[in-house]
Design a protein around this motif. Structure first.
Motif, PDB file in Angstrom:
ATOM      1  N   PRO A  71      24.554 -70.213 -19.529  1.00 52.41           N
ATOM      2  CA  PRO A  71      25.423 -70.313 -18.348  1.00 52.41           C
ATOM      3  C   PRO A  71      25.057 -69.219 -17.339  1.00 52.41           C
ATOM      4  CG  PRO A  71      26.599 -69.230 -20.121  1.00 52.41           C
ATOM      5  CD  PRO A  71      25.254 -69.627 -20.675  1.00 52.41           C
ATOM      6  N   ILE A  72      23.930 -69.410 -16.683  1.00 54.48           N
ATOM      7  CA  ILE A  72      23.397 -68.377 -15.790  1.00 54.48           C
ATOM      8  C   ILE A  72      22.777 -69.055 -14.579  1.00 54.48           C
ATOM      9  CG2 ILE A  72      21.136 -68.291 -16.923  1.00 54.48           C
ATOM     10  CD1 ILE A  72      21.290 -65.203 -16.635  1.00 54.48           C
ATOM     11  N   GLU A  73      22.825 -68.379 -13.461  1.00 54.78           N
ATOM     12  CA  GLU A  73      22.264 -68.905 -12.216  1.00 54.78           C
ATOM     13  C   GLU A  73      20.881 -68.303 -11.967  1.00 54.78           C
ATOM     14  OE1 GLU A  73      23.661 -71.246 -10.280  1.00 54.78           O
ATOM     15  OE2 GLU A  73      25.310 -71.368 -11.723  1.00 54.78           O
ATOM     16  N   PRO A  74      20.020 -69.003 -11.241  1.00 59.68           N
ATOM     17  CA  PRO A  74      18.682 -68.469 -10.964  1.00 59.68           C
ATOM     18  C   PRO A  74      18.685 -67.080 -10.317  1.00 59.68           C
ATOM     19  CG  PRO A  74      18.744 -70.786 -10.441  1.00 59.68           C
ATOM     20  CD  PRO A  74      20.149 -70.384 -10.778  1.00 59.68           C
ATOM     21  N   TYR A  75      19.629 -66.829  -9.414  1.00 62.37           N
ATOM     22  CA  TYR A  75      19.636 -65.509  -8.775  1.00 62.37           C
ATOM     23  C   TYR A  75      19.894 -64.397  -9.797  1.00 62.37           C
ATOM     24  CZ  TYR A  75      24.732 -65.055  -8.841  1.00 62.37           C
ATOM     25  OH  TYR A  75      26.037 -64.919  -9.233  1.00 62.37           O
ATOM     26  N   GLU A  76      20.608 -64.715 -10.872  1.00 68.37           N
ATOM     27  CA  GLU A  76      20.849 -63.712 -11.900  1.00 68.37           C
ATOM     28  C   GLU A  76      19.568 -63.377 -12.656  1.00 68.37           C
ATOM     29  OE1 GLU A  76      25.432 -64.447 -13.166  1.00 68.37           O
ATOM     30  OE2 GLU A  76      24.037 -66.122 -13.528  1.00 68.37           O
ATOM     31  N   GLY A  77      18.685 -64.353 -12.793  1.00 70.64           N
ATOM     32  CA  GLY A  77      17.386 -64.093 -13.412  1.00 70.64           C
ATOM     33  C   GLY A  77      16.580 -63.086 -12.611  1.00 70.64           C
ATOM     34  N   ARG A  78      16.680 -63.171 -11.292  1.00 75.14           N
ATOM     35  CA  ARG A  78      15.982 -62.203 -10.421  1.00 75.14           C
ATOM     36  C   ARG A  78      16.457 -60.786 -10.716  1.00 75.14           C
ATOM     37  NH1 ARG A  78      17.869 -65.594  -5.550  1.00 75.14           N
ATOM     38  NH2 ARG A  78      16.659 -67.462  -5.937  1.00 75.14           N
ATOM     39  N   TRP A  79      17.775 -60.627 -10.832  1.00 78.14           N
ATOM     40  CA  TRP A  79      18.318 -59.288 -11.054  1.00 78.14           C
ATOM     41  C   TRP A  79      18.019 -58.782 -12.459  1.00 78.14           C
ATOM     42  CZ3 TRP A  79      18.671 -56.665  -7.016  1.00 78.14           C
ATOM     43  CH2 TRP A  79      19.082 -57.232  -5.817  1.00 78.14           C
ATOM     44  N   ILE A  80      17.894 -59.702 -13.417  1.00 74.59           N
ATOM     45  CA  ILE A  80      17.470 -59.281 -14.755  1.00 74.59           C
ATOM     46  C   ILE A  80      16.096 -58.628 -14.664  1.00 74.59           C
ATOM     47  CG2 ILE A  80      16.685 -60.124 -17.021  1.00 74.59           C
ATOM     48  CD1 ILE A  80      18.949 -62.248 -16.811  1.00 74.59           C
ATOM     49  N   VAL A  81      15.177 -59.293 -14.004  1.00 75.83           N
ATOM     50  CA  VAL A  81      13.826 -58.745 -13.843  1.00 75.83           C
ATOM     51  C   VAL A  81      13.886 -57.419 -13.098  1.00 75.83           C
ATOM     52  CG1 VAL A  81      11.561 -59.111 -12.762  1.00 75.83           C
ATOM     53  CG2 VAL A  81      12.709 -61.001 -13.940  1.00 75.83           C
ATOM     54  N   TYR A  82      14.645 -57.387 -12.023  1.00 76.47           N
ATOM     55  CA  TYR A  82      14.653 -56.203 -11.168  1.00 76.47           C
ATOM     56  C   TYR A  82      15.291 -54.986 -11.844  1.00 76.47           C
ATOM     57  CZ  TYR A  82      14.079 -53.748  -6.872  1.00 76.47           C
ATOM     58  OH  TYR A  82      13.650 -52.859  -5.941  1.00 76.47           O
ATOM     59  N   THR A 132       0.972 -54.329 -18.480  1.00 72.92           N
ATOM     60  CA  THR A 132       1.233 -54.156 -17.052  1.00 72.92           C
ATOM     61  C   THR A 132       0.920 -55.437 -16.282  1.00 72.92           C
ATOM     62  OG1 THR A 132       0.790 -51.795 -17.232  1.00 72.92           O
ATOM     63  CG2 THR A 132       0.676 -52.739 -15.028  1.00 72.92           C
ATOM     64  N   ILE A 133      -0.107 -56.142 -16.671  1.00 72.62           N
ATOM     65  CA  ILE A 133      -0.437 -57.413 -16.012  1.00 72.62           C
ATOM     66  C   ILE A 133       0.710 -58.411 -16.172  1.00 72.62           C
ATOM     67  CG2 ILE A 133      -1.961 -59.432 -16.135  1.00 72.62           C
ATOM     68  CD1 ILE A 133      -4.259 -57.415 -16.709  1.00 72.62           C
ATOM     69  N   VAL A 134       1.287 -58.498 -17.369  1.00 72.49           N
ATOM     70  CA  VAL A 134       2.415 -59.411 -17.595  1.00 72.49           C
ATOM     71  C   VAL A 134       3.613 -59.001 -16.738  1.00 72.49           C
ATOM     72  CG1 VAL A 134       4.111 -60.208 -19.299  1.00 72.49           C
ATOM     73  CG2 VAL A 134       1.684 -60.077 -19.914  1.00 72.49           C
ATOM     74  N   VAL A 135       3.921 -57.713 -16.725  1.00 73.83           N
ATOM     75  CA  VAL A 135       5.080 -57.229 -15.962  1.00 73.83           C
ATOM     76  C   VAL A 135       4.886 -57.481 -14.469  1.00 73.83           C
ATOM     77  CG1 VAL A 135       6.387 -55.167 -15.301  1.00 73.83           C
ATOM     78  CG2 VAL A 135       5.787 -55.553 -17.700  1.00 73.83           C
ATOM     79  N   ILE A 136       3.717 -57.151 -13.956  1.00 76.50           N
ATOM     80  CA  ILE A 136       3.450 -57.394 -12.533  1.00 76.50           C
ATOM     81  C   ILE A 136       3.519 -58.889 -12.232  1.00 76.50           C
ATOM     82  CG2 ILE A 136       1.634 -57.322 -10.761  1.00 76.50           C
ATOM     83  CD1 ILE A 136       0.865 -54.548 -11.872  1.00 76.50           C
ATOM     84  N   GLY A 137       3.000 -59.701 -13.129  1.00 77.41           N
ATOM     85  CA  GLY A 137       3.082 -61.152 -12.945  1.00 77.41           C
ATOM     86  C   GLY A 137       4.523 -61.641 -12.873  1.00 77.41           C
ATOM     87  N   CYS A 138       5.389 -61.055 -13.689  1.00 82.35           N
ATOM     88  CA  CYS A 138       6.809 -61.431 -13.654  1.00 82.35           C
ATOM     89  C   CYS A 138       7.443 -61.044 -12.328  1.00 82.35           C
ATOM     90  CB  CYS A 138       7.554 -60.789 -14.819  1.00 82.35           C
ATOM     91  SG  CYS A 138       7.163 -61.546 -16.416  1.00 82.35           S
ATOM     92  N   PHE A 139       7.112 -59.864 -11.814  1.00 87.86           N
ATOM     93  CA  PHE A 139       7.656 -59.455 -10.517  1.00 87.86           C
ATOM     94  C   PHE A 139       7.138 -60.333  -9.388  1.00 87.86           C
ATOM     95  CE2 PHE A 139       9.186 -55.524 -12.438  1.00 87.86           C
ATOM     96  CZ  PHE A 139      10.375 -55.371 -11.757  1.00 87.86           C
ATOM     97  N   LEU A 140       5.839 -60.612  -9.385  1.00 92.75           N
ATOM     98  CA  LEU A 140       5.275 -61.435  -8.324  1.00 92.75           C
ATOM     99  C   LEU A 140       5.780 -62.868  -8.413  1.00 92.75           C
ATOM    100  CD1 LEU A 140       1.603 -60.112  -8.219  1.00 92.75           C
ATOM    101  CD2 LEU A 140       3.550 -59.440  -6.785  1.00 92.75           C
ATOM    102  N   GLY A 141       5.892 -63.390  -9.631  1.00 96.59           N
ATOM    103  CA  GLY A 141       6.406 -64.736  -9.806  1.00 96.59           C
ATOM    104  C   GLY A 141       7.865 -64.853  -9.376  1.00 96.59           C
ATOM    105  N   THR A 142       8.643 -63.836  -9.659  1.00 96.28           N
ATOM    106  CA  THR A 142      10.031 -63.848  -9.267  1.00 96.28           C
ATOM    107  C   THR A 142      10.160 -63.690  -7.747  1.00 96.28           C
ATOM    108  OG1 THR A 142      10.668 -62.907 -11.402  1.00 96.28           O
ATOM    109  CG2 THR A 142      12.288 -62.744  -9.643  1.00 96.28           C
ATOM    110  N   ALA A 143       9.289 -62.896  -7.155  1.00 94.73           N
ATOM    111  CA  ALA A 143       9.328 -62.684  -5.698  1.00 94.73           C
ATOM    112  C   ALA A 143       9.107 -63.983  -4.943  1.00 94.73           C
ATOM    113  CB  ALA A 143       8.290 -61.646  -5.287  1.00 94.73           C
ATOM    114  N   THR A 144       8.334 -64.883  -5.505  1.00 93.38           N
ATOM    115  CA  THR A 144       8.077 -66.155  -4.809  1.00 93.38           C
ATOM    116  C   THR A 144       9.321 -67.025  -4.729  1.00 93.38           C
ATOM    117  OG1 THR A 144       7.400 -67.329  -6.823  1.00 93.38           O
ATOM    118  CG2 THR A 144       5.666 -66.190  -5.581  1.00 93.38           C
ATOM    119  N   ASP A 145      10.304 -66.711  -5.578  1.00 96.76           N
ATOM    120  CA  ASP A 145      11.526 -67.512  -5.601  1.00 96.76           C
ATOM    121  C   ASP A 145      12.678 -66.865  -4.855  1.00 96.76           C
ATOM    122  OD1 ASP A 145      12.828 -69.871  -6.616  1.00 96.76           O
ATOM    123  OD2 ASP A 145      14.018 -68.513  -7.866  1.00 96.76           O
ATOM    124  N   VAL A 146      12.450 -65.681  -4.296  1.00103.27           N
ATOM    125  CA  VAL A 146      13.530 -64.959  -3.599  1.00103.27           C
ATOM    126  C   VAL A 146      13.735 -65.561  -2.232  1.00103.27           C
ATOM    127  CG1 VAL A 146      14.222 -62.735  -2.633  1.00103.27           C
ATOM    128  CG2 VAL A 146      13.159 -62.853  -4.880  1.00103.27           C
TER     129      VAL A 146
END
Length: 153
Positions: free
Chosen positions: A34-45, A139-153
């Motif tokens: 029971p979570i919204e996509p915007y909450e996933g962004r903040w989890i990463v951040y 670090t490649i995985v972590v950066i990929g998660c940030f960049l992938g999440t940024a595309t959805d912001v």
């Protein structure tokens, strides 16, 4: 280079879970939670800001654990990741939503710069021999998660 100790490898893989799950959720794949996509962004951040600060602490530990003077350089550099995380967090909170995407990019840069600091610490012989080869793929995985999440912001 020696092998990465299993506990370090296992705990690091477990530590990647919030990055990957948050990035996936940010793209609308809620995994039945029971979570919204915007909450996933903040989890990463938010998790990323904690981990970036932690990585600075690891660098401090390498510099301080040698039992010999290392100079102020390695110790001073070790506080940069935490300061970077704090600064980008303020940037995201106070200037959001117009600059939220830029904040994700800045966090990715913070992890990339921390990898350079890892290299510096290893070049001075302060970290284990396996450290850098271990940190690069993480670090490649972590950066990929940030960049992938940024595309959805």
């Amino acid at each position: 280079m020696t092998r990465v100790p299993f506990p370090a490898l296992a705990l690091t893989v477990a530590g990647l879970i919030p990055f990957v799950v948050g990035a996936v959720i940010s793209h609308g794949v809620t995994l039945g939670l029971p979570i919204e996509p915007y909450e996933g962004r903040w989890i990463v951040y938010f998790y990323g800001s904690i981990i970036l600060s932690f990585m600075g602490g690891v660098l401090w530990g390498f510099a301080a654990a040698q039992g010999r003077p290392t100079g102020v350089g390695p110790l001073a550099l070790s506080v940069l990741p935490a300061l970077w995380a704090f600064g980008t967090l303020l940037f995201a909170i106070y200037l959001e939503p117009s600059t939220l995407r830029a904040s994700f990019y800045l966090m990715a840069v913070g992890f990339a710069v921390t990898l350079v600091l890892d290299w510096y610490v290893q070049s001075r012989g302060l970290s284990p021999r396996w450290w850098l080869s271990f940190r690069i793929p993480v670090t490649i995985v972590v950066i990929g998660c940030f960049l992938g999440t940024a595309t959805d912001v």
